[in-house]
Motif scaffolding. Structure first.
Motif, PDB file in Angstrom:
ATOM      1  N   VAL A 278      45.089  37.043  35.870  1.00 17.72           N
ATOM      2  CA  VAL A 278      44.339  38.054  36.617  1.00 17.72           C
ATOM      3  C   VAL A 278      45.303  39.107  37.148  1.00 17.72           C
ATOM      4  O   VAL A 278      46.356  38.770  37.697  1.00 17.72           O
ATOM      5  CB  VAL A 278      43.558  37.408  37.790  1.00 17.72           C
ATOM      6  CG1 VAL A 278      42.952  38.470  38.693  1.00 17.72           C
ATOM      7  CG2 VAL A 278      42.481  36.490  37.245  1.00 17.72           C
ATOM      8  N   GLU A 279      44.946  40.373  36.991  1.00 18.16           N
ATOM      9  CA  GLU A 279      45.810  41.455  37.448  1.00 18.16           C
ATOM     10  C   GLU A 279      45.907  41.458  38.972  1.00 18.16           C
ATOM     11  O   GLU A 279      44.915  41.200  39.664  1.00 18.16           O
ATOM     12  CB  GLU A 279      45.280  42.807  36.966  1.00 18.16           C
ATOM     13  CG  GLU A 279      45.353  42.999  35.473  1.00 18.16           C
ATOM     14  CD  GLU A 279      46.791  42.924  34.954  1.00 18.16           C
ATOM     15  OE1 GLU A 279      47.680  43.506  35.597  1.00 18.16           O
ATOM     16  OE2 GLU A 279      47.019  42.267  33.930  1.00 18.16           O
ATOM     17  N   PRO A 280      47.095  41.778  39.511  1.00 14.46           N
ATOM     18  CA  PRO A 280      47.260  41.740  40.964  1.00 14.46           C
ATOM     19  C   PRO A 280      46.563  42.875  41.693  1.00 14.46           C
ATOM     20  O   PRO A 280      46.425  42.836  42.909  1.00 14.46           O
ATOM     21  CB  PRO A 280      48.785  41.862  41.133  1.00 14.46           C
ATOM     22  CG  PRO A 280      49.243  42.590  39.910  1.00 14.46           C
ATOM     23  CD  PRO A 280      48.345  42.106  38.808  1.00 14.46           C
ATOM     24  N   ASP A 281      46.138  43.918  40.968  1.00 18.35           N
ATOM     25  CA  ASP A 281      45.520  45.062  41.629  1.00 18.35           C
ATOM     26  C   ASP A 281      44.000  45.030  41.493  1.00 18.35           C
ATOM     27  O   ASP A 281      43.357  46.044  41.218  1.00 18.35           O
ATOM     28  CB  ASP A 281      46.073  46.382  41.061  1.00 18.35           C
ATOM     29  CG  ASP A 281      45.873  46.496  39.556  1.00 18.35           C
ATOM     30  OD1 ASP A 281      45.504  45.486  38.940  1.00 18.35           O
ATOM     31  OD2 ASP A 281      46.093  47.594  39.021  1.00 18.35           O
ATOM     32  N   SER A 282      43.409  43.845  41.705  1.00 18.78           N
ATOM     33  CA  SER A 282      41.959  43.693  41.565  1.00 18.78           C
ATOM     34  C   SER A 282      41.182  44.363  42.683  1.00 18.78           C
ATOM     35  O   SER A 282      39.953  44.435  42.631  1.00 18.78           O
ATOM     36  CB  SER A 282      41.594  42.202  41.510  1.00 18.78           C
ATOM     37  OG  SER A 282      42.190  41.590  40.394  1.00 18.78           O
ATOM     38  N   GLY A 283      41.872  44.820  43.721  1.00 18.10           N
ATOM     39  CA  GLY A 283      41.234  45.591  44.780  1.00 18.10           C
ATOM     40  C   GLY A 283      40.432  44.749  45.751  1.00 18.10           C
ATOM     41  O   GLY A 283      40.581  43.529  45.844  1.00 18.10           O
ATOM     42  N   PRO A 284      39.523  45.393  46.515  1.00 20.84           N
ATOM     43  CA  PRO A 284      38.753  44.695  47.542  1.00 20.84           C
ATOM     44  C   PRO A 284      37.910  43.540  47.017  1.00 20.84           C
ATOM     45  O   PRO A 284      37.541  42.653  47.771  1.00 20.84           O
ATOM     46  CB  PRO A 284      37.859  45.813  48.120  1.00 20.84           C
ATOM     47  CG  PRO A 284      38.601  47.075  47.834  1.00 20.84           C
ATOM     48  CD  PRO A 284      39.273  46.841  46.507  1.00 20.84           C
ATOM     49  N   SER A 285      37.582  43.548  45.714  1.00 22.84           N
ATOM     50  CA  SER A 285      36.756  42.471  45.159  1.00 22.84           C
ATOM     51  C   SER A 285      37.534  41.176  44.973  1.00 22.84           C
ATOM     52  O   SER A 285      36.957  40.156  44.592  1.00 22.84           O
ATOM     53  CB  SER A 285      36.180  42.907  43.799  1.00 22.84           C
ATOM     54  OG  SER A 285      37.216  43.057  42.847  1.00 22.84           O
ATOM     55  N   LEU A 286      38.840  41.210  45.254  1.00 19.78           N
ATOM     56  CA  LEU A 286      39.709  40.065  44.979  1.00 19.78           C
ATOM     57  C   LEU A 286      39.188  38.776  45.597  1.00 19.78           C
ATOM     58  O   LEU A 286      39.169  37.727  44.965  1.00 19.78           O
ATOM     59  CB  LEU A 286      41.118  40.366  45.509  1.00 19.78           C
ATOM     60  CG  LEU A 286      42.222  39.361  45.181  1.00 19.78           C
ATOM     61  CD1 LEU A 286      42.516  39.369  43.701  1.00 19.78           C
ATOM     62  CD2 LEU A 286      43.487  39.694  45.975  1.00 19.78           C
ATOM     63  N   ILE A 287      38.745  38.828  46.841  1.00 19.28           N
ATOM     64  CA  ILE A 287      38.393  37.618  47.581  1.00 19.28           C
ATOM     65  C   ILE A 287      37.077  37.000  47.113  1.00 19.28           C
ATOM     66  O   ILE A 287      36.988  35.789  46.898  1.00 19.28           O
ATOM     67  CB  ILE A 287      38.307  37.920  49.096  1.00 19.28           C
ATOM     68  CG1 ILE A 287      39.687  38.273  49.632  1.00 19.28           C
ATOM     69  CG2 ILE A 287      37.733  36.731  49.857  1.00 19.28           C
ATOM     70  CD1 ILE A 287      40.698  37.162  49.532  1.00 19.28           C
ATOM     71  N   PHE A 288      36.037  37.811  46.963  1.00 18.93           N
ATOM     72  CA  PHE A 288      34.704  37.272  46.720  1.00 18.93           C
ATOM     73  C   PHE A 288      34.292  37.255  45.241  1.00 18.93           C
ATOM     74  O   PHE A 288      33.318  36.588  44.893  1.00 18.93           O
ATOM     75  CB  PHE A 288      33.662  38.055  47.522  1.00 18.93           C
ATOM     76  CG  PHE A 288      33.838  37.915  49.005  1.00 18.93           C
ATOM     77  CD1 PHE A 288      33.558  36.724  49.644  1.00 18.93           C
ATOM     78  CD2 PHE A 288      34.322  38.977  49.761  1.00 18.93           C
ATOM     79  CE1 PHE A 288      33.730  36.589  51.010  1.00 18.93           C
ATOM     80  CE2 PHE A 288      34.495  38.857  51.126  1.00 18.93           C
ATOM     81  CZ  PHE A 288      34.200  37.653  51.759  1.00 18.93           C
ATOM     82  N   ILE A 289      34.995  37.985  44.396  1.00 16.42           N
ATOM     83  CA  ILE A 289      34.625  38.019  42.982  1.00 16.42           C
ATOM     84  C   ILE A 289      35.722  37.451  42.094  1.00 16.42           C
ATOM     85  O   ILE A 289      35.489  36.596  41.246  1.00 16.42           O
ATOM     86  CB  ILE A 289      34.272  39.459  42.543  1.00 16.42           C
ATOM     87  CG1 ILE A 289      33.044  39.958  43.324  1.00 16.42           C
ATOM     88  CG2 ILE A 289      34.011  39.516  41.041  1.00 16.42           C
ATOM     89  CD1 ILE A 289      32.667  41.394  43.041  1.00 16.42           C
ATOM     90  N   THR A 290      36.962  37.895  42.318  1.00 19.55           N
ATOM     91  CA  THR A 290      38.060  37.481  41.448  1.00 19.55           C
ATOM     92  C   THR A 290      38.526  36.057  41.741  1.00 19.55           C
ATOM     93  O   THR A 290      38.692  35.247  40.822  1.00 19.55           O
ATOM     94  CB  THR A 290      39.252  38.449  41.589  1.00 19.55           C
ATOM     95  OG1 THR A 290      38.798  39.775  41.364  1.00 19.55           O
ATOM     96  CG2 THR A 290      40.342  38.105  40.597  1.00 19.55           C
ATOM     97  N   LEU A 291      38.747  35.730  43.033  1.00 17.51           N
ATOM     98  CA  LEU A 291      39.358  34.448  43.367  1.00 17.51           C
ATOM     99  C   LEU A 291      38.512  33.219  43.017  1.00 17.51           C
ATOM    100  O   LEU A 291      39.074  32.202  42.605  1.00 17.51           O
ATOM    101  CB  LEU A 291      39.743  34.419  44.847  1.00 17.51           C
ATOM    102  CG  LEU A 291      41.075  35.104  45.170  1.00 17.51           C
ATOM    103  CD1 LEU A 291      41.398  34.967  46.638  1.00 17.51           C
ATOM    104  CD2 LEU A 291      42.217  34.520  44.341  1.00 17.51           C
ATOM    105  N   PRO A 292      37.191  33.250  43.191  1.00 17.81           N
ATOM    106  CA  PRO A 292      36.438  32.062  42.757  1.00 17.81           C
ATOM    107  C   PRO A 292      36.694  31.716  41.293  1.00 17.81           C
ATOM    108  O   PRO A 292      36.807  30.540  40.928  1.00 17.81           O
ATOM    109  CB  PRO A 292      34.976  32.475  42.990  1.00 17.81           C
ATOM    110  CG  PRO A 292      35.053  33.459  44.101  1.00 17.81           C
ATOM    111  CD  PRO A 292      36.321  34.235  43.858  1.00 17.81           C
TER     112      PRO A 292
END
Length: 453
Positions: A278-292
């Motif tokens: 996963v790219e480190p610049d996923s932005g504000p969605s990182l916590i609720f969309i990317t991390l799960p």
């Protein structure tokens, strides 16, 4: 409430943990990682730590000076020290800022509670599009986010109603150590994943070619918001400090804890993200969309471990959000109870009801209700913009001018040195920063975020 009757924190560790809890919040565990990812990793962290020292600590000490000397809520503190001059407006603006942030911050805090439930019940199993759809479906639901907002505010209310020692201090002594234990455990789990070394290197090995004015100004803004400067929290908490509390020493300890949590949050997220590509610049969605999705992939061989890590992560987020909500709620509670001369419990109830109303409207405004919009933005986005990008810099700037140029120099020195009982070796550096460096930096932040520079 008289000086003798005013509540105080009961211990030095209580002062540090409660005030650090005010600073440690979603800004550390959510905003800092994605800001770091978007701004070059270690290069951003170096700029951030520099800005904490140059900007954050002097501003924090300034709010401590005002709060402890006035021994009252934020609005009355500026009124006491500034008289009937225009300076008293700073205090009222700080209270208003804290109140508005409490309302919409509770919405995001409630999302964290929902994701604890989602992790426990296995609702976050699926491909990236499924997880994105889950978040959008929840965010736009007219009832679920509101219920979560009410629950998190109810928990905050129960703690605030118990007072400074039995409520705020006692809760902080339990929540902050728990937060650190959860954070360290997830960091260890994340750093043990295959390929995690790339994430650690990204976070700790600086690429100085990525340092530019945008990264520096972004770090300035993050340091300012991360420490809860300009929200009335620090000033209100300082009014509960004893006369023996070392203001500068406390500010340094809080700054270290705040920065440590932010960096550990990066060590928790980036090794896991790099491990699954996963790219480190996923932005504000990182916590609720990317991390799960990251947790699901990283521990795909042992799904139960992935679920457990997800539950701990969102519990960590909820604790961080709650410690900040408590301090934000206290700003308005102290103001109402002292200015209206009502009981603390009644003041807290009024604040909780009003903040719930703000939270409900903010939640509905991002749930597709176009009638709850201003200037083409949802109420949530309007409050976030006005408080974060206008009120906070303005209050921070005026506070520095107030302390550096308006307050008697002897008063500021006396508070800084605890009336001569401390050496005050760095007083001259502090006052220079407050008079010159901090105002200039804050103006730069303000102009940068509006694209002027």
């Amino acid at each position: 409430m008289s000086l003798q009757e005013r509540a105080k924190f009961g211990s030095k560790i209580g002062v540090i943990l409660a005030t650090a809890g005010s600073a440690v919040g979603l800004g550390n565990v959510w905003r800092f990682p994605y800001m770091t990812g978007e701004n070059g990793g270690a290069a951003f962290i170096i700029c951030y730590v520099f800005c904490i020292v140059v900007l954050g600590l002097p501003c924090m000490i300034s709010e401590f000076v005002i709060g402890r000397n006035a021994r009252s809520n934020t609005a009355r503190a500026y009124h006491k020290l500034g008289g009937r001059s225009p300076w008293m407006v700073i205090g009222y603006l700080g209270v208003l800022t804290g109140f508005l942030i409490t309302g919409y911050y509770a919405v995001v805090s409630g999302w964290c509670l929902q994701y604890i439930y989602a992790s426990v019940s296995g609702c976050l199993h699926g491909n990236p599009q499924f997880i994105r759809d889950y978040f959008v479906s929840f965010e736009t639901d007219p009832l679920k986010p509101i219920l979560c907002t009410i629950i998190i505010l109810a928990i905050t209310h129960m703690i605030i109603s118990r007072g400074v020692k039995r409520g705020i201090e006692k809760a902080s002594k339990m929540m902050m150590p728990t937060l650190f234990v959860l954070l360290l455990f997830i960091v260890i789990m994340s750093c043990m994943l295959p390929g995690a070394g790339r994430g650690i290197s990204f976070l700790l090995k600086p690429d100085f070619d990525k340092m530019n004015s945008d990264v520096l100004l972004g770090a300035l803004g993050q340091s300012f918001y991360s420490l809860s400067i300009g929200m009335g929290c620090l000033c209100t908490y300082a009014s509960y400090f004893s006369k023996e509390t070392n203001l500068a020493g406390s500010a340094v300890k809080i700054g270290v804890i705040d920065s440590l949590v932010a960096i550990l949050a990066g060590l928790m997220i980036f090794p896991a993200a790099f491990s699954v590509g996963v790219e480190p610049d996923s932005g504000p969605s990182l916590i609720f969309i990317t991390l799960p999705n990251v947790f699901h992939q990283a521990f795909s061989s042992v799904p139960a471990v992935g679920d457990a890590v997800a539950v701990m992560f969102y519990a960590l987020l909820s604790l961080a959000a709650l410690t900040s909500l408590i301090s934000l709620h206290e700003v308005s509670t102290a103001f109402l109870s002292e200015e209206l001369k009502i009981s603390r419990s009644r003041g807290a109830l009024i604040v909780t009801v009003l903040c719930t109303a703000v939270g409900v409207f903010c939640s509905l405004s991002i749930g597709g209700y176009e009638g709850l919009q201003l200037f083409g933005r949802s109420l949530f986005d309007v409050f976030d913009f006005v408080t974060g990008q206008v009120f906070l810099p303005v209050v921070g700037f005026l506070t520095c001018i107030f302390v550096g140029w308006f307050l008697p120099g002897q008063l500021v020195r006396d508070e800084f040195t605890n009336y001569g009982t401390l050496k005050g070796s760095f007083y001259r550096l502090y006052i220079f920063s407050v008079k010159i460096v901090c105002p200039v930096c804050i103006v730069l932040i303000f102009l940068h975020q509006f694209g002027v520079i």
